[in-house]
Design an enzyme around this catalytic site. Structure first.
Site, PDB file in Angstrom:
ATOM      1  N   ASP A 174      42.802  22.378   4.067  1.00 49.15           N
ATOM      2  CA  ASP A 174      42.607  22.769   5.463  1.00 49.15           C
ATOM      3  C   ASP A 174      43.948  22.999   6.157  1.00 49.15           C
ATOM      4  OD1 ASP A 174      39.659  22.230   5.381  1.00 49.15           O
ATOM      5  OD2 ASP A 174      40.371  20.186   5.064  1.00 49.15           O
ATOM      6  N   GLU A 234      33.001  27.653  10.219  1.00 48.21           N
ATOM      7  CA  GLU A 234      33.829  26.492  10.581  1.00 48.21           C
ATOM      8  C   GLU A 234      35.297  26.898  10.587  1.00 48.21           C
ATOM      9  OE1 GLU A 234      32.652  23.808   7.445  1.00 48.21           O
ATOM     10  OE2 GLU A 234      33.781  24.896   5.926  1.00 48.21           O
TER      11      GLU A 234
HETATM   12  C1  6LW Z   1      36.454  20.933   6.788  1.00 47.00           C
HETATM   13  C2  6LW Z   1      35.876  22.275   6.696  1.00 47.00           C
HETATM   14  C3  6LW Z   1      36.179  22.569   5.334  1.00 47.00           C
HETATM   15  O1  6LW Z   1      36.093  20.236   7.898  1.00 47.00           O
HETATM   16  O2  6LW Z   1      36.024  21.438   4.622  1.00 47.00           O
HETATM   17  O3  6LW Z   1      36.932  24.076   3.807  1.00 47.00           O
HETATM   18  C4  6LW Z   1      35.909  20.386   5.517  1.00 47.00           C
HETATM   19  N1  6LW Z   1      36.607  23.690   4.971  1.00 47.00           N
HETATM   20  O4  6LW Z   1      36.369  23.212   7.523  1.00 47.00           O
HETATM   21  C5  6LW Z   1      36.671  19.203   5.022  1.00 47.00           C
HETATM   22  O5  6LW Z   1      37.952  19.580   4.632  1.00 47.00           O
END
Ligand code: 6LW
Length: 527
Positions: free
Chosen positions: A21, A189
């Site tokens: 991340d 996300e």
């Molecule tokens: C994070 C989300 C993700 O909150 O994995 O790959 C989760 N993306 O955005 C945990 O790293």
């Protein structure tokens, strides 16, 4: 053997090992990146670079318990996806602590990226209540307004929530409202907002952090939308139908940035597969160039893929990416180097640096075992190379019930340990493998010498474990067995796993008066 590095080439990952991340922010020619740290302490490592391909850790954003309470963190809980931004000479790192009782999203700030960072400022709804969701981000608009965004939900499902925030108090100035639901992929996300050429661009991750992960982007003339999706979305993804061992997969969750020379880049995470569709080193940080098409949409790597080797350009075209080095620690400093992490908040009375004539680390075990959550006496460093070796010099006179050693650790349910203990009054060593609910122990090797060495040799597919000690005039070495990397892979876990393998020294004990184990050196050597 590492080949001599070539100038002008990005070799992905640029930050190998469990650094997921990623979020990046620049100050002139200085580039800083931060990463998730989950249940590990200290939290949110900070890396610095001046050429985008050589990165060195300089600190952690969260190094005090008052910033990072992890007592209740289950596996892969705790600190999720940070965002790093700079405004009016202050650095802001915003993230979520999924197990905190005080709140969920918070930021810490500092005038310098070397820290120390402030205490947490918790982000709350206008009524003061905590805000659910993950992946918080901050955006400083030209008119002085500050916007908070994170994953949120409405009647149409998951999307990107956004609201103006009063940074001083952390209180939202309006209810969080969804501005984009993404392109229809699962789990929109990881939002980041950018103002470029009069547009607001909203870049997100979709597809879940596994095979099929991707980066999508939308834009609007107004910060609150409506957001128009890029016709070429996703702008970055890997085609997971053609997985070969070693290839990069699961690419997503990134940050877009303009370098000091006007070139554009994206930093994302992805993982290298070890064998077929398996990965055990966690999600690692990758870099790719970005250009802009005639309609003002970003194009990643020309083909929307993340290749392992990509040419550098602009001010970076002569940069030489040095291999990530190993390290040796004899624990002679009065504080631990940045290589080390604890599992959750440590009880420091169990860890003694400079324990023997100014050197060595003495660990005194507790009844918190490696198979449990909480904070076992454990000090670990990330495995950053498939092929590497670890050598530990140890002296230990265990009583009944005392155990210490070296572990390759992924979760309480997935680890391989070289355990040293006492059986029938004799010091013995053996390999223990814990895989889900299967526990396996190898044959005992008697160690006559108080001082001995434990060794792990890692390849893409296997860990080999051995012990050595001096016997008479010579050295004795004994193999303890091997373990497959496959069974420590994220894909082998029953529960969600966001982290990567660590090599850790540890101590645990069922006894009331545990004997300390002395680790006089630890060496991590890439091959
Ligand atoms: C994070 C989300 C993700 O909150 O994995 O790959 C989760 N993306 O955005 C945990 O790293």
């Amino acid at each position: 053997m590492n080949k001599k590095p070539e100038a002008g080439i990005i070799k992905n990952p640029v930050i190998p090992g469990f650094y997921s991340d990623p979020s990046l922010c620049r100050d002139g020619e200085d580039y800083y990146a931060v990463f998730s740290s989950f249940e590990f302490f200290p939290g949110v490592p900070v890396f610095h670079s001046r050429d985008l391909v050589n990165w060195r850790q300089i600190t952690y954003c969260l190094s005090r318990r008052s910033q990072l309470e992890l007592k209740d963190a289950v596996t892969s809980d705790g600190i999720y996806a940070p965002t790093l931004r700079r405004h009016s000479g202050t650095w802001y790192m915003i993230t979520s602590n999924r197990c905190s009782k005080e709140g969920n999203h918070f930021y810490v700030s500092s005038p310098s990226m070397s820290g120390p960072f402030s205490g947490p400022v918790w982000i709350t709804n206008p009524d003061g209540s905590s805000i659910d969701g993950v992946d918080p981000s901050l955006f400083f608009d030209e008119d002085g307004q500050v916007y908070f965004s994170c994953v949120a939900w409405d009647e149409h499902g998951q999307g990107i929530g956004q609201a103006r925030v009063d940074l001083q108090s952390g209180r939202l100035l309006e209810p969080l409202h969804i501005v984009w639901h993404g392109t229809g992929g699962t789990f929109p996300e990881g939002p980041h907002t950018y103002r470029i050429n009069g547009w607001y661009y909203l870049m997100i991750a979709e597809g879940g952090t596994e095979y099929g992960h991707k980066v999508s982007i939308a834009r609007s003339r107004k910060i609150d939308g409506p957001y128009e999706s890029c016709p070429r979305n996703p702008i970055l993804t890997q085609n997971y139908q053609y997985v070969q061992s070693g290839c990069i997969q699961g690419v997503g969750h990134g940050d877009l940035f303009e370098a000091h020379d006007g070139t554009w880049w994206i930093i994302v995470h992805g993982f290298r597969t070890s064998l077929g569709k398996l990965h055990h080193l966690g999600r690692e940080t990758m870099l790719a160039p970005v250009s802009w098409d005639a309609d003002g949409w970003p194009v990643v790597s020309e083909n929307g893929w993340l290749d392992e080797t990509i040419p550098l350009h602009g001010a970076f075209s002569e940069a030489v990416q040095e291999p990530v080095p190993g390290f040796r620690d004899d624990f002679s400093d009065s504080s631990l180097s940045l290589n080390w992490n604890f599992l959750r908040n440590p009880d420091l009375r169990r860890y003694h640096l400079q324990a023997s004539r100014g050197k060595g680390l003495a660990l005194t075990g507790t009844a918190r075992f490696l198979d449990q959550e909480g904070s076992p006496v454990w000090l670990g460093t990330r495995q950053r190379h498939f092929d590497c070796q670890v050598h530990v010099n140890m002296s230990f006179s265990p009583g009944e019930g005392d155990e210490a050693g070296l572990t390759v650790y992924q979760t309480p349910e997935h680890h391989y340990d070289i355990a040293v203990t006492s059986e029938n009054g004799k010091r013995v060593c053996f390999l223990r493998k814990t895989v889900g609910d299967i526990h396996w122990e190898g044959a005992r090797i008697y160690i006559p010498a108080e001082e001995f060495m434990l060794h792990i040799r890692a390849s893409r597919t296997e860990y080999e474990f051995s012990v050595s000690f001096s016997e008479g005039d010579g050295m004795e070495a004994a193999s303890l067995g091997s373990g497959r990397t496959q069974l420590l892979s994220t894909e082998a876990m029953q529960y969600q796993n966001f982290t990567g393998t660590y090599f850790a020294v540890y101590a645990q004990s069922a006894s009331e008066q545990p004997a300390p184990a002395l680790f006089s050196s630890f060496e991590y050597c890439p091959e």
